[in-house]
Scaffold this motif. Structure first.
Motif, short mmCIF file in Angstrom:
data_model
loop_
_atom_site.label_atom_id
_atom_site.label_comp_id
_atom_site.label_asym_id
_atom_site.label_seq_id
_atom_site.Cartn_x
_atom_site.Cartn_y
_atom_site.Cartn_z
N LYS A 1 0.85 -1.19 0.00
CA LYS A 1 0.00 0.00 0.00
C LYS A 1 0.89 1.24 0.00
N HIS A 2 0.97 1.90 -1.13
CA HIS A 2 1.82 3.08 -1.27
C HIS A 2 0.96 4.28 -1.61
N LEU A 3 1.41 5.46 -1.19
CA LEU A 3 0.72 6.71 -1.51
C LEU A 3 1.75 7.70 -2.02
N CYS A 4 1.62 8.08 -3.28
CA CYS A 4 2.52 9.06 -3.89
C CYS A 4 1.88 10.44 -3.76
N ALA A 5 2.64 11.39 -3.30
CA ALA A 5 2.11 12.74 -3.12
C ALA A 5 3.22 13.76 -3.40
N ASP A 6 2.81 15.01 -3.54
CA ASP A 6 3.81 16.05 -3.78
C ASP A 6 4.26 16.68 -2.47
N ALA A 7 5.07 17.70 -2.56
CA ALA A 7 5.70 18.29 -1.37
C ALA A 7 4.71 18.97 -0.43
N GLY A 8 3.50 19.22 -0.88
CA GLY A 8 2.50 19.83 -0.02
C GLY A 8 2.06 18.92 1.12
N LYS B 1 15.44 4.17 -12.64
CA LYS B 1 14.31 4.35 -11.74
C LYS B 1 13.31 5.33 -12.34
N LYS B 2 12.03 5.00 -12.22
CA LYS B 2 10.98 5.91 -12.68
C LYS B 2 10.57 6.82 -11.52
N ALA B 3 10.16 8.02 -11.87
CA ALA B 3 9.71 8.96 -10.85
C ALA B 3 8.32 8.56 -10.37
N ARG B 4 8.11 8.56 -9.07
CA ARG B 4 6.79 8.23 -8.54
C ARG B 4 5.80 9.37 -8.74
N ARG B 5 6.30 10.60 -8.85
CA ARG B 5 5.42 11.74 -9.08
C ARG B 5 4.70 11.64 -10.41
N TRP B 6 5.28 10.92 -11.35
CA TRP B 6 4.69 10.82 -12.67
C TRP B 6 3.27 10.28 -12.60
N VAL B 7 3.02 9.35 -11.70
CA VAL B 7 1.70 8.75 -11.56
C VAL B 7 0.67 9.82 -11.20
N VAL B 8 1.01 10.70 -10.29
CA VAL B 8 0.10 11.75 -9.86
C VAL B 8 -0.10 12.77 -10.97
N VAL C 1 6.65 10.96 -0.41
CA VAL C 1 6.51 12.40 -0.55
C VAL C 1 7.92 12.97 -0.74
N VAL C 2 8.27 13.18 -1.99
CA VAL C 2 9.62 13.63 -2.32
C VAL C 2 9.50 14.89 -3.17
N ASP C 3 10.29 15.90 -2.84
CA ASP C 3 10.26 17.10 -3.68
C ASP C 3 11.01 16.85 -4.99
N ARG C 4 10.83 17.74 -5.92
CA ARG C 4 11.36 17.53 -7.28
C ARG C 4 12.89 17.49 -7.32
N ARG C 5 13.54 18.31 -6.51
CA ARG C 5 15.01 18.32 -6.52
C ARG C 5 15.59 17.00 -6.06
N LYS C 6 15.05 16.49 -4.96
CA LYS C 6 15.55 15.23 -4.43
C LYS C 6 15.27 14.09 -5.40
#
Length: 134
Positions: free
Chosen positions: A36-43, A78-85, A62-67
């Protein structure tokens, strides 16, 4: 997937518990917590948001774009998890009626969003026959 409607001036992190509680189809309890994973942005990096995510038994990503860019530079496979959101937002933005809200009633707007989600999911199902042309 869940959906709630709020005003444009409401911070997303304030409604996180409501969004996670509004999930329509409950998943069966997985044998391992890892599934069970939850991808989210820096907010969603605040301590309160991370506590809510943990209460609902999700592993927060929850990882910011720079990191994330630094991690991708180290391992390009590695694929970015933010891409899904972000791609989910893009799919919903293709429905022009949802992009700019013209509906006055909340339940009409929610119903249109559910219809858009159903259409998006239906388009992802591989079919052997073209249903439009037979």
């Amino acid at each position: 997937m869940s959906l709630i409607v709020t005003g444009a001036n409401v911070n997303d992190g304030k409604r996180l518990d409501e969004v996670l509680g509004a999930i329509m189809v409950k998943r069966p309890n997985p044998p391992h917590r890892r599934s069970k994973h939850l991808c989210a942005d820096a907010g969603y990096r605040s301590a309160e948001c991370l506590r809510i995510i943990d209460e609902h038994d999700y592993i927060p990503h929850v990882v910011d774009r720079r990191k994330e860019a630094d991690l991708k530079r180290r391992d390009p496979n590695k694929k970015a998890r933010r891409w899904v959101v972000e791609v989910c937002h893009s799919w919903f933005n293709r429905f022009r009626k949802l992009l700019v809200r013209y509906e006055k009633l909340e339940h009409s707007f929610v119903a249109l969003n559910h219809l858009a989600a159903a259409i998006i999911a239906f388009r992802k199902v591989p079919l052997s026959v073209n249903i439009i042309y037979g």
